[in-house]
Motif scaffolding. Structure first.
Motif, PDB file in Angstrom:
ATOM      1  N   ALA A   1      10.070 -27.658 -32.678  1.00 56.13           N
ATOM      2  CA  ALA A   1       9.596 -28.406 -33.763  1.00 56.13           C
ATOM      3  C   ALA A   1       8.625 -27.784 -34.737  1.00 56.13           C
ATOM      4  N   ALA A   2       7.701 -26.858 -34.306  1.00 50.83           N
ATOM      5  CA  ALA A   2       7.009 -25.895 -35.320  1.00 50.83           C
ATOM      6  C   ALA A   2       7.651 -24.887 -35.726  1.00 50.83           C
ATOM      7  N   ALA A   3       8.637 -24.221 -35.032  1.00 54.35           N
ATOM      8  CA  ALA A   3       9.714 -23.176 -35.451  1.00 54.35           C
ATOM      9  C   ALA A   3      10.519 -23.950 -36.645  1.00 54.35           C
ATOM     10  N   LEU A   4      10.943 -25.122 -36.479  1.00 50.81           N
ATOM     11  CA  LEU A   4      12.151 -25.708 -37.355  1.00 50.81           C
ATOM     12  C   LEU A   4      11.420 -26.239 -38.566  1.00 50.81           C
ATOM     13  N   GLY A   5      10.049 -26.485 -38.405  1.00 50.07           N
ATOM     14  CA  GLY A   5       9.475 -27.078 -39.710  1.00 50.07           C
ATOM     15  C   GLY A   5       9.786 -28.615 -39.507  1.00 50.07           C
ATOM     16  N   ALA A   6      10.092 -29.211 -38.467  1.00 54.62           N
ATOM     17  CA  ALA A   6      10.446 -30.473 -38.203  1.00 54.62           C
ATOM     18  C   ALA A   6       9.615 -31.391 -37.720  1.00 54.62           C
ATOM     19  N   SER A   7       9.540 -32.729 -38.366  1.00 53.80           N
ATOM     20  CA  SER A   7       8.673 -33.764 -37.705  1.00 53.80           C
ATOM     21  C   SER A   7       9.369 -35.002 -37.439  1.00 53.80           C
ATOM     22  N   ALA A   8       8.770 -35.867 -36.725  1.00 54.78           N
ATOM     23  CA  ALA A   8       9.445 -37.268 -36.233  1.00 54.78           C
ATOM     24  C   ALA A   8       9.854 -37.884 -37.433  1.00 54.78           C
ATOM     25  N   GLY A   9      11.201 -38.275 -37.450  1.00 60.20           N
ATOM     26  CA  GLY A   9      11.637 -39.056 -38.610  1.00 60.20           C
ATOM     27  C   GLY A   9      12.328 -37.986 -39.661  1.00 60.20           C
TER      28      GLY A   9
END
Length: 362
Positions: free
Chosen positions: A145-153
């Motif tokens: 998630a950190a590598a993709l820059g993604a967060s829940a939602g």
């Protein structure tokens, strides 16, 4: 003599300081309360170790077949309702996807039944979860998630459209199987065949873990039964550790201390007692008087001890608070009962005929 006279004499002794209630209450809090607090902290440590064992995935039993998918998803998921197992679910490799924010590499995808997501909540420590149910969307390992820059939602753009990020879970490098490290997890119905079956067993039960074989196809071979994380040992005997804790003798020790405190509280006033007996004060009167006095300072001491034990049982404990508090509080309860017995013994062993000796020994 009337009961009112007994209560009045006890009250006067408490008010004037004859009972030395403050000092005896303080001694009870320090000695007996100290034992109860120590027992509470040892119990908290046991619960912390048990929580660390479960959080590391050591309580999750795994069954895997590397050659083919021989695990029946429905039967594996159904193990969640079996006694001894806290949850179960099946896994299989899914089709890799490519995210627009990381176009140079495919994302490893695992298709899992809902039971695996339930296990993630106890072993993988979700750090961020989107609002709603655990079905729908992708769950991402925190590093991914950190590598993709993604967060829940968030919505993640992939090669065949957009997908919602349902949650982010941690998967530390603490010895657990790296299968879900740096991976995406998607929930699928528990139909068809899968490669792996996981089940949480708590308390750890080797026999319950063997039930995983019932989720495989008949005649399946090359099956490996193991733990998600074997670095913390193969088992954790929680009840055995609670019974064998070094402070398990706290109630017995508190009883001994309370017996001595109650006896000394009376024996330090033996001259006063013998003098009252010489003045024809009935011994039952004196017995109830001293029991009332001891009961008053014991009530205050128990209140402080109960509060201190409650705090000790609460701070840093992942286990059941009331159970920890009640178990540790047994030391205070037995100590208080023994104090009253010690008081009774002290009164009954004081003799009027020893008055002159008590006078010389004062």
């Amino acid at each position: 003599m009337q009961a009112r006279s007994v209560a009045g004499e006890a009250a006067r002794n408490l008010v004037t300081g004859t009972t030395r209630a403050l000092w005896w209450a303080l001694a009870f809090v320090v000695l007996v309360g100290g034992l109860a607090v120590a027992d509470a902290r040892v119990l908290v440590r046991v619960w912390q170790d048990a929580d660390a064992f479960r959080s590391a995935g050591a309580a999750v039993q795994t069954l895997a077949s590397e050659r083919e998918q021989v695990v029946d998803g429905t039967r594996c998921q159904a193990l969640s309702g079996v006694a001894g197992l806290t949850g179960a679910g099946a896994l299989r490799p899914g089709a890799p996807v490519r995210a627009a924010s990381m176009p140079s590499s495919d994302l490893t995808v695992w298709e899992v039944t809902p039971g695996v997501l339930d296990l993630l909540t106890t072993t993988a420590r979700p750090v961020r979860t989107a609002t709603g149910t655990t079905t729908g969307g992708l769950w991402l390992a925190d590093d991914l998630a950190a590598a993709l820059g993604a967060s829940a939602g968030d919505e993640l753009v992939i090669d065949d459209g957009r997908v919602r990020v349902a949650g982010v879970y941690t998967w530390p490098d603490d010895g657990r199987d790296r299968v879900l490290a740096y991976a995406a997890v998607v929930a699928v119905p528990a139909t068809g065949t899968f490669e792996r079956c996981w089940a949480g067993a708590w308390p750890v039960d080797d026999d319950a873990a063997g039930l995983l074989y019932s989720a495989t196809s008949p005649g399946a071979d090359d099956l490996r039964l193991g733990q998600l994380n074997s670095t913390r040992g193969s088992g954790y005997d929680l009840s055995g550790l609670v019974d064998a804790r070094p402070t398990a003798v706290a109630p017995a020790a508190a009883a001994a201390v309370g017996l001595v405190l109650g006896y000394l509280a009376v024996r330090t006033r033996r001259l006063e007692l013998a003098s009252a007996l010489h003045a024809r004060v009935p011994k039952p009167f004196l017995t109830w008087q001293h029991l009332l006095e001891a009961g008053c300072w014991l009530a205050a001491a128990l209140s402080v001890t109960a509060a201190a034990t409650g705090v000790a049982a609460l701070v840093g404990s992942p286990g059941p608070y009331l159970g920890t508090w009640a178990t540790a509080g047994m030391a205070a309860g037995t100590g208080a009962a023994a104090t009253l017995i010690g008081t009774l013994v002290g009164v009954l062993t004081t003799r009027e005929k020893h008055l002159f000796r008590y006078f010389k020994e004062r």
